[in-house]
Design a protein around this motif. Structure first.
Motif, PDB file in Angstrom:
ATOM      1  N   VAL A  71      61.498  39.289 -39.529  1.00  0.00           N
ATOM      2  CA  VAL A  71      61.181  38.194 -38.611  1.00  0.00           C
ATOM      3  C   VAL A  71      60.921  38.735 -37.206  1.00  0.00           C
ATOM      4  N   VAL A  72      59.742  38.419 -36.686  1.00  0.00           N
ATOM      5  CA  VAL A  72      59.393  38.724 -35.299  1.00  0.00           C
ATOM      6  C   VAL A  72      59.121  37.400 -34.601  1.00  0.00           C
ATOM      7  N   ASN A  73      59.694  37.213 -33.434  1.00  0.00           N
ATOM      8  CA  ASN A  73      59.529  35.954 -32.708  1.00  0.00           C
ATOM      9  C   ASN A  73      58.057  35.683 -32.409  1.00  0.00           C
ATOM     10  N   GLY A  74      57.690  34.394 -32.447  1.00  0.00           N
ATOM     11  CA  GLY A  74      56.326  34.006 -32.128  1.00  0.00           C
ATOM     12  C   GLY A  74      55.390  34.059 -33.309  1.00  0.00           C
ATOM     13  N   THR A  75      55.938  34.309 -34.522  1.00  0.00           N
ATOM     14  CA  THR A  75      55.072  34.382 -35.703  1.00  0.00           C
ATOM     15  C   THR A  75      55.303  33.166 -36.608  1.00  0.00           C
ATOM     16  N   TYR A  76      55.536  31.995 -35.961  1.00  0.00           N
ATOM     17  CA  TYR A  76      55.562  30.674 -36.628  1.00  0.00           C
ATOM     18  C   TYR A  76      56.898  30.374 -37.320  1.00  0.00           C
TER      19      TYR A  76
END
Length: 404
Positions: A264-269
């Motif tokens: 999980v990477v922030n900003g990827t929905y």
């Protein structure tokens, strides 16, 4: 698990799947395709490395932090699919799809439940070609029924942390990755004959609780413990390939690198694309010219693609395509209570089932706008594609492979 009820529209779903696979013969409840290569079988060794949590977003795309210089160097020497996606978000999802050629259902534990009979796997196919087949794990292979599933599906030999001294294990994920790679090379070099081999390696160091071994010359320097674990995992891959290039079997080996899932990477929905967008790398300089391939792919394509490189004659009754020869117009995946589908124009439809929410994004630039209403026909077509393929897959799994 709820009893399976065959959907009223199952024939429509299977017909959709047949069309997707280019099957033009009169309709039957089957997706079987006879694969008949126009050249002789090539008995190359195959080494599949399934990297724990290796999202493509760890390699520096979309201005993300580049934690993988070694992997990026291998990419330059290989055929690299940059629009490749994991079937789910758990290790068992990735192992199942990569091994079986089938997608994952929403909440079922595939390695434990889909055990009534073997799938058509590289393991079973290459055993018939007199290959030596093995599965390697950094920890106890009984976990998640890895050993049981892989043995059922043609991987005869199982190697794990149990094959090394107890003091080599440094966390619950078992031995560090570089020890796994060293074990693989040691085992491979101990073979008494020149039989070709198929080996499937599942790494573990890029998974919490993160632990980087101290007795190595490499010292990761990233800001967080988890990023340092990624740097270490990447270093291990680099050292593995340096060692592999010195072996007598290197020139005759196809190396396949992918991940079990991303991260999980922030900003990827709300359905993180970084959790599914993973690298796929085919490395064999003797056979494959380096290239970046932008065609869509998914984990269930690995079997068919490797079989295509080998010119293997077989019956493909799974959900994968040879993506070096065929194009996917869409790929699809699940994440517990979420379904996603991506098309070849960069649209990403997803449904958050428990939240009763549907979205359509343009994921290539991480566009944060929602196009669901504006492009409703596109949203509907991607939703129908994903659900048709998943329903068709569920039908065949429940019919043939599911054990209560």
């Amino acid at each position: 698990t709820q009893p399976y009820i065959v959907p009223n529209e199952i024939d429509k779903y299977i017909l959709f799947a047949r069309n997707n696979f280019g099957i033009n013969s009169p309709y039957i409840k089957s997706i079987d395709r006879e694969i008949l290569p126009d050249a002789a079988f090539k008995p190359y060794n195959v080494v599949i490395v399934c990297m724990e949590s290796m999202s493509i977003y760890k390699t520096g795309i979309n201005d993300s932090e580049n934690l993988t210089p070694s992997l990026n160097q291998i990419i330059k020497e290989s055929v690299f699919f940059d629009r490749f996606f994991s079937s789910g978000i758990h290790t068992f999802n990735g192992l199942f799809s990569t091994c079986s050629g089938f997608p994952n259902m929403l909440t079922e534990h595939s390695l434990r439940r889909y055990t009534r009979k073997p799938f058509t796997t590289l393991g079973n196919l290459l055993l018939k070609k007199n290959y030596r087949t093995s599965f390697f794990s950094t920890h106890d292979p009984v976990f998640d029924n890895m050993e049981g599933f892989f043995k059922l599906n043609g991987y005869e030999n199982i190697y794990s942390s149990a094959d090394l001294p107890n003091n080599k294990s440094i966390s619950v994920t078992g031995i560090p990755d570089h020890e796994l790679f060293d074990l693989f090379i040691k085992v491979t070099n101990s073979y008494p004959d020149k039989k070709p081999f198929l080996s499937f390696l599942m790494t573990g160091s890029d998974h919490g609780p993160w632990a980087v071994p101290e007795e190595i010359p490499f010292k990761p320097d990233a800001a967080t413990e988890e990023k340092r674990a990624t740097q270490y995992a990447d270093w291990s891959i680099g050292e593995f390939m340096k060692a592999a290039k010195k072996q007598s079997w290197y020139d005759n080996t196809i190396f396949v690198f992918l991940a079990d899932h991303g991260y999980v990477v922030n900003g990827t929905y709300e359905m993180p694309i970084s959790y599914h967008n993973i690298p796929l790398i085919f490395h064999c300089p003797k056979l494959l010219k380096p290239a970046i391939n932008h065609n869509l792919g998914q984990q269930c394509d690995v079997n068919a693609t490797v079989a295509g490189i080998l010119n293997l004659k077989y019956k493909n009754d799974g959900f994968g395509k040879d993506i070096l020869k065929e194009k996917n117009s869409f790929v699809y995946f699940t994440a517990d209570d979420k379904i996603g589908c991506i098309d070849d124009q960069g649209f990403f439809f997803y449904e958050l089932i428990s939240q009763r929410t549907k979205r359509l994004r343009k994921y290539l630039t991480l566009d944060q706008r929602d196009y669901y209403v504006k492009c409703k026909s596109k949203s509907d077509s991607l939703e129908y594609a994903a659900k048709s393929m998943l329903e068709a897959a569920k039908y065949f799994i429940r019919k043939d492979y599911f054990s209560n």
